[in-house]
Enzyme design. Structure first.
Site, PDB file in Angstrom:
ATOM      1  N   ASP A 138      -0.757  -4.225  -5.916  1.00 34.02           N
ATOM      2  CA  ASP A 138       0.016  -3.310  -6.753  1.00 34.02           C
ATOM      3  C   ASP A 138       1.482  -3.660  -6.511  1.00 34.02           C
ATOM      4  O   ASP A 138       2.155  -3.080  -5.661  1.00 34.02           O
ATOM      5  CB  ASP A 138      -0.284  -1.859  -6.385  1.00 34.02           C
ATOM      6  CG  ASP A 138       0.409  -0.875  -7.307  1.00 34.02           C
ATOM      7  OD1 ASP A 138       0.314  -1.049  -8.533  1.00 34.02           O
ATOM      8  OD2 ASP A 138       1.067   0.053  -6.799  1.00 34.02           O
ATOM      9  N   PRO A 157       3.072   4.441  -1.014  1.00 29.25           N
ATOM     10  CA  PRO A 157       2.956   5.458   0.047  1.00 29.25           C
ATOM     11  C   PRO A 157       1.534   5.818   0.453  1.00 29.25           C
ATOM     12  O   PRO A 157       1.331   6.588   1.378  1.00 29.25           O
ATOM     13  CB  PRO A 157       3.659   6.662  -0.578  1.00 29.25           C
ATOM     14  CG  PRO A 157       3.390   6.533  -2.040  1.00 29.25           C
ATOM     15  CD  PRO A 157       3.433   5.047  -2.326  1.00 29.25           C
ATOM     16  N   GLY A 158       0.511   5.291  -0.253  1.00 27.16           N
ATOM     17  CA  GLY A 158      -0.861   5.505   0.182  1.00 27.16           C
ATOM     18  C   GLY A 158      -1.798   6.106  -0.838  1.00 27.16           C
ATOM     19  O   GLY A 158      -2.980   6.318  -0.531  1.00 27.16           O
ATOM     20  N   GLY A 159      -1.328   6.367  -2.048  1.00 32.56           N
ATOM     21  CA  GLY A 159      -2.209   6.940  -3.062  1.00 32.56           C
ATOM     22  C   GLY A 159      -3.388   6.046  -3.382  1.00 32.56           C
ATOM     23  O   GLY A 159      -4.547   6.481  -3.371  1.00 32.56           O
ATOM     24  N   ALA A 177       0.771  -1.240   0.000  1.00 31.53           N
ATOM     25  CA  ALA A 177       0.000   0.000   0.000  1.00 31.53           C
ATOM     26  C   ALA A 177       0.806   1.296   0.000  1.00 31.53           C
ATOM     27  O   ALA A 177       0.262   2.341  -0.347  1.00 31.53           O
ATOM     28  CB  ALA A 177      -0.954   0.004   1.198  1.00 31.53           C
ATOM     29  N   CYS A 190       3.636  -1.059 -12.670  1.00 28.77           N
ATOM     30  CA  CYS A 190       3.937   0.134 -13.470  1.00 28.77           C
ATOM     31  C   CYS A 190       5.098  -0.184 -14.413  1.00 28.77           C
ATOM     32  O   CYS A 190       6.066   0.566 -14.506  1.00 28.77           O
ATOM     33  CB  CYS A 190       4.247   1.342 -12.580  1.00 28.77           C
ATOM     34  SG  CYS A 190       5.609   1.100 -11.418  1.00 28.77           S
TER      35      CYS A 190
END
Length: 442
Positions: free
Chosen positions: A170, A104-106, A102, A223
């Site tokens: 992610d 940095p939290g975006g 998770a 990414c």
């Protein structure tokens, strides 16, 4: 920028894109796109991100990240393509959701926004420094339904078999899609990077599969561009997990193919991204025999009834608590309002558990900073821009005009946005903005 790109990477992309390679290659002469995801209304003069209704493109040289509004949690600066996975997962309000990687939290704060700050959102990051940043962003954005864990996925999988409705993976990757945005990543890339990353990504998906309930959904995202870490990981996962299948969907006109969608900088206004939606069959898993109890019961970490009543009474004097559910529990010497019992995380390191309410210092209740950000305060003192700068720097303020009496703690705000707590002492406002967050923005 272009001269920094490894020849092996260019050869890989030429083979992947064929006749579209030249269009892709030319994007490295352009500036990367930037965006902000807004919590309180959308600016009408900015272009909307097609796949995220709450986000807008911002100028490349925008200084929004150094503004009072940013510190107040009005928006989150986020790369446009990075907003795709959370929208693809599309969790519903009140579901149990895991963001396995998770920081940095975006994406975690985006999931909370989609969930309307309800349900259970477990946000995990095994690296302590990154987990602290994650927890800070959860707090800044006023998220009250999140639990922040610092754990390796294997430990979580043992603790939460067949538990979550939705899981976002992610996965850490070779970062090829970020070469334009973060050129320093280029130096960390090699021809062996994709295969090395793919092994770890497969392990992460295996852990996620164990934690997903029957008929639940996973979004796997990276990414990066190469097929090894993207379609290759999905293919291997499906071959070893016959209970899963890809699911096709449409996000505002963007269609998946065999559950997958790819973003390239020459096809969208954003960086490189890959995402795939997977669904677990409805067959009952053997893991259900070990399923962590989700029955609503009183936590052994819950304070005595009289103390709970006193805590809630103090909180209700300060904020409007009507829309928040959960159970008051004692966590790290502070009182929190958590959507699930603390004992469910025994053996798992926690940094944050639901909404942090505050603690008693003697007979005085000291409200937590998170409480000011998450819920509407009953007593608010608006600040000028100059005083807001001073408050965020940690300075004491004078009270220009205040009709509030017999109240110790108030929330100070700027243009309707809550900044944090201050304590009225005579004709002064004693600053209670957390020392670790204080900064000079001017």
């Amino acid at each position: 920028m272009i001269e920094q790109l490894p020849q092996a990477f260019l050869n890989q992309m030429r083979a992947l894109l064929g006749p579209n390679f030249d269009n892709f290659f030319l994007t490295y002469q352009d500036e990367p796109a930037r965006a902000a995801r807004f919590q309180y209304g959308q600016p009408e003069n900015l272009e909307q991100i097609p796949w995220e209704e709450n986000a807008r493109y911002i100028p490349f040289d925008s200084s929004l990240g150094q503004s009072i509004e940013h510190e107040a949690g009005a928006f989150y600066i986020q790369e446009p393509s990075a907003m795709l996975p959370a929208r693809l997962l599309s969790p519903k309000a009140s579901e149990k959701v895991l963001d396995l990687c998770a920081a940095p939290g975006g994406k975690a704060t985006q999931l909370a926004q989609i969930m309307q700050n309800t349900g259970v959102l477990v946000c995990n990051e095994p690296i302590v420094s990154r987990a602290k940043i994650l927890s800070s962003n959860i707090e800044r954005m006023g998220v009250s339904c999140a639990i922040v864990t610092q754990s390796y996925p294997e430990a979580l999988a043992q603790r939460f078999p067949d538990y979550f409705d939705k899981i976002l993976v992610d996965a850490p990757c070779s970062g090829e899609g970020m070469f334009r945005k973060n050129p320093e990543v280029i130096g960390e890339w090699s021809q062996n990077s994709p295969e090395t990353c793919a092994r770890r990504q497969s392990d992460l998906l295996d852990c996620a599969a164990q934690m997903l309930r029957p008929s639940g959904k996973i979004v796997y995202s990276t990414c990066t561009f190469n097929e090894i870490e993207n379609e290759g990981v999905i293919k291997d996962f499906l071959s070893s997990h016959p209970e899963f299948a890809t699911v096709d969907t449409v996000i505002n006109g963007l269609k998946t193919s065999k559950g997958c969608i790819r973003f390239y900088p020459h096809t969208v206004k954003g960086e490189g991204h890959f995402a795939c939606l997977l669904e677990k069959s409805k067959l009952i898993s053997a893991n259900n025999l070990q399923l962590v109890s989700t029955t609503k019961k009183t936590s052994k970490y819950a304070p005595p009834h009289e103390k709970t009543t006193k805590v809630l009474s103090e909180v209700k004097r300060l904020v409007r608590l009507e829309k928040i559910g959960g159970q008051v529990q004692l966590f790290q010497n502070s009182y929190v309002l958590s959507p699930i019992e603390l004992e469910m995380f025994e053996g798992i390191k926690l940094l944050r558990l639901g909404l942090h309410l505050g603690k008693f210092k003697g007979k005085t209740f000291i409200p937590d900073h998170a409480l000011a950000r998450a819920l509407p305060a009953k007593h608010i003192i608006p600040l000028s821009k100059e005083d807001a700068y001073r408050y965020l720097y940690g300075e004491e303020l004078g009270i220009i005009s205040c009709n509030i009496s017999k109240v110790q703690f108030v929330v100070v705000s700027y243009q309707g946005l809550p900044l944090g707590w201050a304590k009225i002492v005579g004709d002064r406002l004693k600053n209670h903005y957390p020392k670790g967050l204080r900064k000079a923005l001017r």
